[in-house]
Design a protein around this motif. Structure first.
Motif, mmCIF file in Angstrom:
data_model
loop_
_atom_site.group_PDB
_atom_site.id
_atom_site.type_symbol
_atom_site.label_atom_id
_atom_site.label_comp_id
_atom_site.label_asym_id
_atom_site.label_seq_id
_atom_site.Cartn_x
_atom_site.Cartn_y
_atom_site.Cartn_z
ATOM 1 N N GLU A 31 33.502 -28.581 89.056
ATOM 2 C CA GLU A 31 33.685 -27.727 90.223
ATOM 3 C C GLU A 31 33.004 -28.357 91.431
ATOM 4 N N CYS A 37 33.470 -23.315 98.289
ATOM 5 C CA CYS A 37 34.650 -24.021 97.795
ATOM 6 C C CYS A 37 34.853 -23.671 96.326
ATOM 7 N N GLU A 38 36.078 -23.353 95.961
ATOM 8 C CA GLU A 38 36.375 -22.955 94.588
ATOM 9 C C GLU A 38 37.247 -23.977 93.860
#
Length: 73
Positions: A31, A37-38
């Motif tokens: 990730e 931020c995803e």
């Protein structure tokens, strides 16, 4: 737009399978470390922490701004 994301996801999976099965290279699917931020990305080298240079620049700019102000990012 959903179809475009599905296509990217499919191509991402194809790349992952190719790297593992055919190239016999280890893959780290991680990730993005940028706040907010995803996204996930395939880590190409050990030091990479962000999905794009834009995320990396945003994190470094926030860190520099916090250092000038004397606060924590």
């Amino acid at each position: 737009m959903a179809h475009a994301h599905a296509r990217l996801t499919f191509h991402g999976r194809c790349l992952l399978v190719r790297r593992v099965v055919f190239d016999r290279r280890p893959v780290a699917h991680v990730e993005c470390a940028a706040h907010g931020c995803e996204r996930f990305f395939l880590r190409s080298h050990g030091a990479r922490r962000w999905c794009t240079t834009r995320c990396g620049n945003r994190v470094r700019a926030a860190r520099a701004y916090a250092a000038r102000r004397g606060t924590s990012p």
